[in-house]
Structures are given as C-alpha cells and as structure tokens.
Design an enzyme around this catalytic site. Structure first.
Site, PDB file in Angstrom:
ATOM      1  N   GLU A 187      31.270  80.725  26.276  1.00 30.08           N
ATOM      2  CA  GLU A 187      30.648  82.057  26.301  1.00 30.08           C
ATOM      3  C   GLU A 187      30.847  82.764  24.942  1.00 30.08           C
ATOM      4  O   GLU A 187      29.917  83.374  24.415  1.00 30.08           O
ATOM      5  CB  GLU A 187      31.301  82.832  27.450  1.00 30.08           C
ATOM      6  CG  GLU A 187      30.851  84.238  27.662  1.00 30.08           C
ATOM      7  CD  GLU A 187      31.687  84.893  28.788  1.00 30.08           C
ATOM      8  OE1 GLU A 187      31.812  84.310  29.886  1.00 30.08           O
ATOM      9  OE2 GLU A 187      32.235  85.985  28.541  1.00 30.08           O
ATOM     10  N   HIS A 215      34.741  77.529  30.058  1.00 35.40           N
ATOM     11  CA  HIS A 215      33.508  78.300  30.284  1.00 35.40           C
ATOM     12  C   HIS A 215      33.534  79.562  29.421  1.00 35.40           C
ATOM     13  O   HIS A 215      32.573  79.890  28.728  1.00 35.40           O
ATOM     14  CB  HIS A 215      33.396  78.662  31.771  1.00 35.40           C
ATOM     15  CG  HIS A 215      32.423  79.780  32.055  1.00 35.40           C
ATOM     16  ND1 HIS A 215      32.713  81.101  31.807  1.00 35.40           N
ATOM     17  CD2 HIS A 215      31.155  79.771  32.544  1.00 35.40           C
ATOM     18  CE1 HIS A 215      31.680  81.847  32.127  1.00 35.40           C
ATOM     19  NE2 HIS A 215      30.725  81.063  32.585  1.00 35.40           N
ATOM     20  N   ASN A 216      34.661  80.270  29.438  1.00 32.25           N
ATOM     21  CA  ASN A 216      34.749  81.506  28.655  1.00 32.25           C
ATOM     22  C   ASN A 216      34.714  81.219  27.153  1.00 32.25           C
ATOM     23  O   ASN A 216      34.140  81.990  26.384  1.00 32.25           O
ATOM     24  CB  ASN A 216      36.028  82.270  29.006  1.00 32.25           C
ATOM     25  CG  ASN A 216      35.919  82.971  30.344  1.00 32.25           C
ATOM     26  OD1 ASN A 216      35.134  82.573  31.195  1.00 32.25           O
ATOM     27  ND2 ASN A 216      36.710  84.000  30.545  1.00 32.25           N
ATOM     28  N   SER A 266      33.444  83.491  37.809  1.00 32.62           N
ATOM     29  CA  SER A 266      32.692  84.091  36.698  1.00 32.62           C
ATOM     30  C   SER A 266      31.464  84.822  37.215  1.00 32.62           C
ATOM     31  O   SER A 266      30.875  84.436  38.209  1.00 32.62           O
ATOM     32  CB  SER A 266      32.249  83.022  35.705  1.00 32.62           C
ATOM     33  OG  SER A 266      31.469  83.637  34.689  1.00 32.62           O
TER      34      SER A 266
END
Ligand code: NBP
Length: 485
Positions: free
Chosen positions: A195, A191-192, A133
């Site tokens: 986000e 994680h995304n 990332s």
C-alpha cells in the site's frame, strides 16, 4: 440478561472506530453480537446509537461480556496494538475456558502474534491473529480479512468471517485461512507495505504531471479518472482523483494546502525491516517508506530549498514531448513500478512463508485482496491467475501476462525516469524499480567486484563461475589463488 439459548455468536472488545463498525457489520449479517469496551461510557454510547440496529448485548465487565458468548466462545479484540492488546488478551484468557477462541483483529506485529499464540495455546485456548484491511468503511461494509492461527479455529471462525467479508466480483468472500500462528498478521503487514509503494507511485505520477507538465489538480483528477477505467483501476487511483478535486476556502485546491509531510504508523517500516532480515529486496516499499521519512524531515528540507546545486535542468518544453504523450508515458511508468512493488511484496510473502513453515498460497492472498482492502484493484485478478497457474513462479514479473504487459511499458518507463531526472523531480520508486528490474535481468552484476573487495580486505573468499570450490587470493603476498576446499 442472556440465557443459555440467547447467547451471542461473536463478541467484540474495543468500540473505537474499527471495533464498533465491525460489531455492526456482524449484527447486520444476522449474528447476535456481544460488545465490551474498557470505558463503559463508550459501550453505553454504542448501545444508544446502534443498539436498535441489530441484536447486541453489552457487558460492563469483561466477565459479563464473556458470559454472554456461546461456546466455544469467540471474541475479537479491536483495541490499540501493543500493550493494550496484551492487557485485553490476558483479561479475556482469564475469564474464558479451554477451547475458547481469542482473535486479535488489530495491526499486531506478527512476531507478537506468534508469542501470544504460544502463551494462549499453553492454556488450551486458541489464539488467532487476523489482519483486517479496509479502514472504517471496510469494517462496516466488508473488509478483507487475513486470519492466521490454528486450522481448527478457522473451522469455527470461517463461516462468521465469510459472512462479514467483502466479496469480489465473482462473489468469493475476501477471507481465507492464511496459515498458522503469525501468518495472517505477516500478510497484512506486507499488504500495508505494498500500500505504501502503491500510494507513492501515484504521488510520483502526480508530481510529474503537476510540476513537470504543469497540469492543474482538476486536470490531473480527470486523468486519474480516465486511468481508473483501465489496467490501473483501483481504490487508490479512485480516491486520488477525489482528493485532487477537493477544494477549501476560495476554491483553493486542498492538495495545495495540505502540509506535504506524510505520516506513518509503522507497518510499512515493519515490512522493510522484515524484508532486510529475510534478504528480500523490496526496494519499492523501502523507497516509499524512505520517501515518507524524507517528506517529514521538514527542517532539513527547509535548509536545502534553494541551497543545493541542481546542474542544468530542463523545462517541460525542452523535453520535446507533447503533453498527451507525456501523460501516457507517466501512466505506463506508474503501472510498471507498481508491478515491481507487488512482485517484491509477493516475494516477501513467499520468503516469510518458507522461513516460518506457513505454506501460504500467494494466489489466495491476491484473491482476498481483490475487494474490501485498501490495495483492492482489478490488477489483482491477474496476480491471482499468475500464481494459480504457477504457485512456484520465481517472480510475478516472469508470468506470461505481466511479461507481455511489461514489454509494452518498458520504453515509456525508461523515458519517464530520464524525464524526471532532467526536470529535477525526484521519483524514487519509479527510478529504483527500474534499477531493480535491470539488475534482476542482468547477466552479470557488480557483485563480482564486491566479492573481490571483500576477499581483499577481509579474506571473505569467493566462488568462481568456471570451477567448483571456494577461493582466496594472497593479496598481501604473491597474489596467487588458493583453493580452500
Ligand atoms: P484505537 O487503535 O484508537 O484504539 C482505541 C481502543 O483501544 C479503545 O476501545 C480503547 O478503550 C482501547 N484500549 C486502549 Br487505547 N488501551 C486499552 C487497554 N489497556 N485495555 C483495554 N482497552 C484499551 O482503535 P481503532 O482505530 O478502532 O483500531 C483498532 C485496531 O484496529 C488497532 O490495532 C488498529 O491498528 C487496527 N486497525 C485500524 C484501522 C483503521 O483504519 N483505523 C485499520 C485496520 C486496522 P477506551 O475507550 O477505554 O480508551
């Protein structure tokens, strides 16, 4: 021509944005880097532009590329996820020997990574799915890296990854072995997802300040810059201020001319689909994915504009709150909703780890997200501390530090949800996160009614709070209760 003594430590396949930047990053840390791209023209262009900036060796064919790597060979794939990745893995595996390591640095679905690892392991080669990332800039100057795969591969890859990863303020590289097979890509997926939620709560705050309090983009940029000095300090808050300051011709704010239809490539959707399968309520991420889908439903939105009854709405003045107080309350609602989204994301990581026997340490994930990645934030230090202190934490919201923070946020959060309703400005993540929070802490949930309904129409049975066993009511008969075991 490469000689035995002059072989590359790492190879990069795919020289589009991510691959070329990653290759340059490896070279800038003193590694000799082999590069290969399907279309040789791109490789030639790379060598022309950057060949002199580091120790690179280029291959025109995959065999030439593989031959230029030292053993065990390490090649990192940075091509389009899906079929392209499968094709490259196959070519590399054929050209490589036993013990060599293939790394997929793209955004692969973790179940694909699990499948690929099995296939490659059956040929006595290693496969490592590594989430990366930080976008273009991160790839070049230091990304956050989330590698999965076998522990032995980490021994061969760890120092290389550590040399190119972003560094947190305390100097720790933002990379660690996440866990076996698909663990790295799973964590990158979550994680995304986080986000998505983080971007959406910032969007909701903007919406309330702009169309509720009537502030200009520049005024809101100033507010975000101020917020960026405190608890909300993060890359996403920082770049939001920059987006808000940007103008186009005739000094028009950029934000006013961008089509308000948010795109998505799929990792947020994957996070929610997987959460549904695992039974983890990631409501913040879910609402954020749906909010993007709603924004892109342009014909439906056009049909609805001005054509749906609103009931009595209030103006900002009707709310009876000063602009200054409103801004502060919106900040607190953003912080609280963000906390819920992170808590839910970490719940999903814990559930995925349990389901797949990955043994992921949640504190380590917070540690490697502190720099390099898109959700990098000061706040992650506290998340790391929370899980380091208690890796078995039932919810991040129960950590004493965050619990204390929430105590100071609650009234404002509730107010902002009420204001958004009264102003008629949808704030799906602010609102649903509060509903999640209140449901999580509730002594009794309406699920008792649902169990009653399920028993009524489908004899699905129920359990009782005051006795052990499974029960059913004879709904079509005398309505007596039967104990089933
Ligand atoms: P792209 O996702 O745009 O892919 C372009 C590359 O894939 C080119 O090198 C292209 O080669 C190669 N390729 C394709 Br398309 N089909 C191929 C095939 N069948 N065989 C061999 N090579 C093939 O590149 P990117 O934006 O640099 O992203 C690379 C990976 O990193 C992706 O998985 C992406 O999801 C992930 N990622 C991207 C970002 C980001 O911010 N962009 C961030 C984090 C992760 P060609 O030149 O011959 O067409």
């Amino acid at each position: 021509m490469t000689t035995e003594q002059n072989l590359a430590q790492i190879g990069v396949v795919g020289l589009a944005v991510m691959g070329s930047n990653l290759a340059r990053n490896f070279a800038s840390r003193g590694h000799k880097v082999a590069v290969y791209n399907r279309s040789f023209g791109k490789t030639e262009k790379f060598m022309e532009d950057f060949g002199e900036t580091g120790d690179f060796v280029s291959g025109e064919t995959i065999e030439e590329f593989v031959a230029s790597l030292e053993k065990p060979r390490r090649a990192i794939i940075m091509v389009q996820a899906g079929k392209a990745t499968d094709a490259v893995i196959e070519q590399l595996s054929e050209a490589m020997d036993e013990g060599d390591i293939i790394i997929d640095g793209g955004n692969a679905l973790f179940t694909d990574t699990i499948r690929r690892e099995k296939e490659i392991a059956s040929r006595n080669q290693h496969f490592v799915g590594a989430g990366i990332s930080g976008g273009e800039e991160g790839a070049l100057n230091g990304p956050s890296i989330m590698p999965g795969g076998p522990k032995e591969s980490w021994e061969a890859l760890g120092p290389l990854f550590e040399s190119i990863a972003a560094r947190a303020e305390d100097g720790t590289p933002c990379v660690t072995h996440v866990g076996p097979d698909g663990a790295g890509h799973f964590v990158k997926m979550v994680h995304n997802g986080i986000e998505y939620a983080d971007m959406q709560v910032i969007g909701e705050a903007y919406q309330l300040l702009r169309y509720g309090a009537g502030l200009t983009p520049v005024e809101i940029a100033e507010i975000f810059e101020e917020w960026n000095k405190g608890d909300l300090n993060s890359f996403l808050i920082e770049i939001t201020a920059e987006v808000l300051r940007q103008t186009v011709e005739d000094d028009k704010p950029l934000v006013d001319v961008i089509l308000d239809a948010a795109g998505q490539k799929g990792t947020g959707r994957w996070t929610v689909k997987e959460a549904l399968d695992l039974g983890v309520p990631t409501t913040g991420i879910g609402e954020a994915v749906f909010a993007r889908a709603l924004s892109s439903s342009l014909s439906q939105r056009t049909a609805a504009q001005g054509n749906l009854p609103t009931g009595s709405l209030k103006s900002f003045e009707d709310l009876g709150i000063s602009q200054e107080e409103f801004i502060d309350q919106v900040r607190k609602a953003l912080y609280a909703s963000k906390l819920v989204a992170y808590a839910q994301g970490f719940d999903e990581i814990k559930a995925g780890s349990l389901e797949n026997n990955w043994d992921i340490n949640p504190g380590d994930m917070a540690m490697i997200w502190r720099a390099g990645c898109i959700i990098r934030a000061v706040f992650l230090e506290k998340v790391k501390d929370a899980y380091d202190t208690n890796p078995e934490l039932e919810s991040l919201l129960l950590d004493p530090y965050f619990n204390g923070e929430l105590a100071g946020l609650m009234d404002s959060w509730r107010n902002v949800v009420i204001y958004s309703t009264q102003l008629g400005l949808g704030a799906p993540v602010f609102t649903s996160s509060l509903a999640y929070y209140d449901s999580l802490r509730a002594e009794r949930l309406p699920a008792a009614i649902i169990q009653g309904q399920r028993d009524y129409f489908g004899a699905h049975t129920y359990q009782r709070v005051d006795k052990d066993g499974t029960f059913h009511i004879e709904w079509t008969g005398d309505r007596s209760e039967t104990a089933l075991d």
